[in-house]
Design an enzyme around this catalytic site. Structure first.
Site, short mmCIF file in Angstrom:
data_model
loop_
_atom_site.label_atom_id
_atom_site.label_comp_id
_atom_site.label_asym_id
_atom_site.label_seq_id
_atom_site.Cartn_x
_atom_site.Cartn_y
_atom_site.Cartn_z
CB VAL A 257 -7.17 -14.51 0.91
CG1 VAL A 257 -7.50 -13.93 2.28
CG2 VAL A 257 -8.34 -14.32 -0.05
CB VAL B 195 3.31 -11.91 -7.48
CG1 VAL B 195 2.92 -13.34 -7.14
CG2 VAL B 195 2.86 -10.97 -6.37
CE LYS C 5 -5.47 -9.26 -0.30
NZ LYS C 5 -4.44 -8.38 0.27
CE LYS D 189 -4.54 -8.36 -4.58
NZ LYS D 189 -3.21 -8.26 -4.08
N GLY E 96 4.13 -9.16 -0.48
CA GLY E 96 5.56 -9.24 -0.77
C GLY E 96 5.85 -10.36 -1.75
CB ILE F 131 -1.53 -16.57 5.55
CG1 ILE F 131 -0.74 -15.41 6.12
CG2 ILE F 131 -2.24 -17.35 6.65
CD1 ILE F 131 -1.63 -14.36 6.81
N1 HSE Z 1 -1.33 -4.66 -1.73
C1 HSE Z 1 -1.62 -5.89 -1.07
C2 HSE Z 1 -1.35 -5.70 0.41
C3 HSE Z 1 -0.76 -6.98 -1.64
O1 HSE Z 1 -0.73 -4.70 0.79
O2 HSE Z 1 -1.76 -6.54 1.20
C4 HSE Z 1 -1.16 -8.35 -1.21
O3 HSE Z 1 -2.45 -8.67 -1.62
#
Ligand code: HSE
Length: 405
Positions: free
Chosen positions: A127, A11, A200, A100, A298, A131
């Site tokens: 979260v 990220v 989340k 998170k 991603g 989005i």
């Molecule tokens: N490992 C998390 C997922 C990354 O697969 O959603 C995004 O929070």
């Protein structure tokens, strides 16, 4: 304006890339202000990376640099991210985060610190990846009393389940593919066992209902006991199995929140959310059901949300955004097993006659290759405690909740 990035993983490197790529267009969004990455904190070396002169291993290079006004924390984990974020907020710097785990555990403390120091602590990327959900929930849906939320909140498990449902792919192979694509957490147990989705859920519940919810208050089951046989039975009922986070408003001082695999019938907006995509369905008393859908994990989707927060902080550098929630209490999240009624999918080594003797009405399911001593059925709505009592004595293989979202 100078910006720092802490954590140069998937990220963090995406955040630097987006800030650099969009450098020409960003000033149009913040009254001519530019955003420039001055420092990148990471303990690792990145030979060959073009940002060598920006890298530091010393957090104080960011903390003590008065030019740096906004810091993107993309490190993950509670420590040392909490300590660093707290120090930065106290030093009058705004912080944005994709972390998170940190927000779910320490969000209340950090939001209070931001308030006390007149700066912002924002976490749109925490979260749903790319989005927009935190801001819509906080602002656009503010006129509603939220009745509940349900979300596909983990890209890795949604990708794995999609591969199982659509391609009959074994679990391990699908997990490896998700890891190769950069979706999974460092330790994928957090994805598979539902902990990531749980964090989340905590953030969404805290924001939607105004009181902090901690991961320990959310009953959490992952997808490791879901088999291709379950997938097949559920398909015969015109449904799919998804890992869902569900939050239900009970009263002003009580909510229910849980994470588990759930049967979602086709017809629900959540049923067609596949691959790494996430979706969050919010049920408001004025608006009805609204669904937020997009890439849930991603590099670039998550970086898109982090950089949007950086831009928002730059826009609000002289004033604080009203954003936050209050303290919760131990009894705030009720035991869903005793309080929430729903239908259940049950698979057992039993006969239809045995099932009929225990339940007034059940819908039997079927699958190719079904053994003669195995049944699967969907019950009427009841609490999980009532279900456990009724199933006493039956050789149960699996139980999955059926959602009403
Ligand atoms: N490992 C998390 C997922 C990354 O697969 O959603 C995004 O929070």
């Amino acid at each position: 304006m100078k910006v720092a990035v802490m954590g140069y993983g998937t990220v963090g490197s995406g955040v630097v890339e987006v800030l650099e790529k969009h450098a020409p267009s960003i000033p149009k969004k913040i009254a001519g202000e530019t955003l420039e990455v001055k420092r990148i904190l990471d303990l690792r070396d990145f030979p060959g990376d073009p940002h060598q002169e920006l890298f530091t291993k010393d957090f104080n290079d960011i903390l003590n640099d008065d030019e740096i006004r906004i810091v993107a924390e993309t490190m993950g984990g509670v420590n040392p991210a909490f300590d660093f974020t707290a120090k930065l907020l106290k030093a009058g710097k705004s912080v944005v985060s994709s972390n998170k785990e940190l927000v779910a555990q320490k969000g209340l403390e950090l939001l209070n610190l931001a308030k006390e120091n007149g700066v912002n602590y924002l976490f749109e990327a925490s979260v749903g990846g790319g989005i927009p959900i935190i801001r819509p929930l906080n602002q656009c849906l503010a006129a509603n009393n939220i009745e509940g939320l349900a979300g596909i909140l983990n890209g890795t498990t949604n990708f794995i389940l999609t591969m199982m449902i659509e391609k009959g792919m074994p679990f391990d192979e699908a997990l490896r593919l998700a890891q190769d694509k950069g979706y999974a957490e460092k330790d994928p147990t957090a994805d598979i066992e539902g902990h990531d989705a749980c964090r989340k859920v905590c953030i969404l519940a805290s924001l939607a209902f105004g009181k902090h919810v901690y991961p320990s208050q959310v009953d959490t089951q992952g997808i490791s006991n879901i088999t291709l046989e379950d997938v097949s039975y559920v398909a015969s009922a015109d449904g799919v199995i998804k890992l869902l986070g569900q939050i239900k408003h009970i009263s002003d001082d009580r909510i229910a929140a849980f994470v588990s695999p759930a049967v979602v019938y086709h017809g629900s907006q959540l049923a067609s959310v596949n691959d790494v995509f996430n979706a969050i369905l919010v049920r408001g008393d004025a608006v009805g059901d609204v669904c937020f859908y997009g890439p849930g994990a991603g590099k670039m989707p998550t970086a898109s949300a982090v950089v949007a927060d950086v831009i928002d902080c730059a826009k609000h550098i002289k004033r604080r955004k009203y954003f936050g929630w209050g303290a919760g209490d131990e009894d705030y999240v009720v035991d869903y097993k005793a309080n929430i009624k729903m239908p259940f999918y049950v698979r057992a080594k039993a006969s239809e006659t045995e099932a009929k003797a225990k339940f007034t009405t059940v819908k039997f399911l079927s699958r190719k290759g079904q053994p003669s001593d195995e049944i699967a059925f969907i019950t009427d709505a009841m609490t999980e405690n009532e279900l456990t009592e009724k199933l006493e004595g039956m050789d149960v293989i699996n139980i999955i909740k059926v959602t009403d979202y």
